[in-house]
Design a protein around this motif. Structure first.
Motif, PDB file in Angstrom:
ATOM      1  N   GLU A   1       0.808  -1.120   0.016  1.00  0.00           N
ATOM      2  CA  GLU A   1       0.103   0.142  -0.070  1.00  0.00           C
ATOM      3  C   GLU A   1       0.879   1.269  -0.126  1.00  0.00           C
ATOM      4  N   LYS A   2       2.200   1.166   0.499  1.00  0.00           N
ATOM      5  CA  LYS A   2       3.131   2.377   0.316  1.00  0.00           C
ATOM      6  C   LYS A   2       3.559   2.586  -1.028  1.00  0.00           C
ATOM      7  N   ILE A   3       3.585   1.875  -2.106  1.00  0.00           N
ATOM      8  CA  ILE A   3       4.350   1.838  -3.152  1.00  0.00           C
ATOM      9  C   ILE A   3       3.780   2.794  -3.954  1.00  0.00           C
TER      10      ILE A   3
ATOM     11  N   GLY B   1       1.501  -6.446  -5.713  1.00  0.00           N
ATOM     12  CA  GLY B   1       0.586  -6.306  -4.858  1.00  0.00           C
ATOM     13  C   GLY B   1      -0.259  -4.912  -4.822  1.00  0.00           C
ATOM     14  N   THR B   2      -0.195  -4.069  -5.683  1.00  0.00           N
ATOM     15  CA  THR B   2      -0.816  -2.866  -5.705  1.00  0.00           C
ATOM     16  C   THR B   2      -2.286  -2.933  -6.221  1.00  0.00           C
ATOM     17  N   GLY B   3      -2.715  -4.227  -6.926  1.00  0.00           N
ATOM     18  CA  GLY B   3      -4.027  -4.396  -7.289  1.00  0.00           C
ATOM     19  C   GLY B   3      -4.528  -3.513  -8.365  1.00  0.00           C
ATOM     20  N   GLY B   4      -3.635  -3.308  -9.289  1.00  0.00           N
ATOM     21  CA  GLY B   4      -3.798  -2.418 -10.353  1.00  0.00           C
ATOM     22  C   GLY B   4      -3.691  -0.955 -10.294  1.00  0.00           C
TER      23      GLY B   4
ATOM     24  N   ARG C   1      -2.576   2.314 -13.194  1.00  0.00           N
ATOM     25  CA  ARG C   1      -3.234   3.544 -13.282  1.00  0.00           C
ATOM     26  C   ARG C   1      -2.412   4.581 -12.991  1.00  0.00           C
ATOM     27  N   LEU C   2      -1.354   4.493 -12.002  1.00  0.00           N
ATOM     28  CA  LEU C   2      -0.443   5.571 -11.695  1.00  0.00           C
ATOM     29  C   LEU C   2       0.469   5.937 -13.108  1.00  0.00           C
TER      30      LEU C   2
END
Length: 206
Positions: A54-56, A83-86, A90-91
């Motif tokens: 979640e920090k990435i 593990g960012t789930g897509g 988006r970024l």
């Protein structure tokens, strides 16, 4: 007539600012050295984010902004989805940058196509890379509290069947560390030498 300095600058690849995961910093540097990628400027974010995905994306967003403020025009993200789930994709779309293809480092080190082919057999595998073999205690045992509560091992790893060590370099000491890690987790041990897999092509094409 073009002077020698201008000609040399025109012939050299444009600087690429690579923002990468600290867990693959050693491998990125090795690929750059062996392929003469002197135009790559590397900035690595904390390796421990491997455990806190979640920090990435927020960290990358800040790093991209800093890089652009420093004048870098070409930026490449040396992460898979991780593990960012897509959210990383988006970024990348918002910032118009590219990343290493694949779901995670295990896949791109193995080669994304080969990793996908083996998935039916590997669905119950726990993976190590060279970095995780070196840092097994700090990145697996301690964060899960197994150093303090070893009785939790089967709760965490009871659904795994084997530990697969995907090695980037052939190193007997690291193989022994990986074997001991498999024993500690009560898993079968399997060794596969991968080299740098798709990381090499991704950096060359960056």
């Amino acid at each position: 007539m073009e002077n020698a300095t201008a000609a040399r600058e025109r012939a050299q690849p444009k600087k690429v600012h690579v923002i990468g995961c600290g867990a693959i910093a050693r491998e990125i540097l090795a690929v750059c050295e062996s392929n003469g990628l002197d135009h790559i400027d590397l900035n690595c974010l904390p390796a421990i984010w491997h455990n806190t995905p979640e920090k990435i994306v927020p960290g990358l967003r800040e790093a991209i902004a800093r890089a652009r403020a420093e004048g870098f025009e070409r930026i490449f993200i040396a992460y898979a989805d991780c593990g960012t789930g897509g959210l990383l994709d988006r970024l990348c779309e918002e910032e118009d940058v590219k990343r290493i293809p694949g779901p995670h480092c295990y896949s791109f080190f193995a080669g994304n196509a080969d990793f996908a082919k083996r998935w039916d057999d590997d669905i119950s595998a726990f993976f190590l890379t060279d970095f995780l073999a070196r840092q097994f205690e700090a990145f697996v045992i301690e964060p899960l509290g197994l150093d303090r509560h070893p009785e939790l091992r089967d709760m965490y790893f009871g659904h795994y069947r084997k530990l697969v060590y995907l090695s980037q370099v052939e190193d007997e000491a690291l193989q022994e560390k990986a074997r001991r890690a498999a024993e500690a987790l009560g898993l079968e041990y399997e060794y596969r030498y991968t080299g740098y897999g798709d990381l090499t092509r991704s950096l060359i094409e960056a």
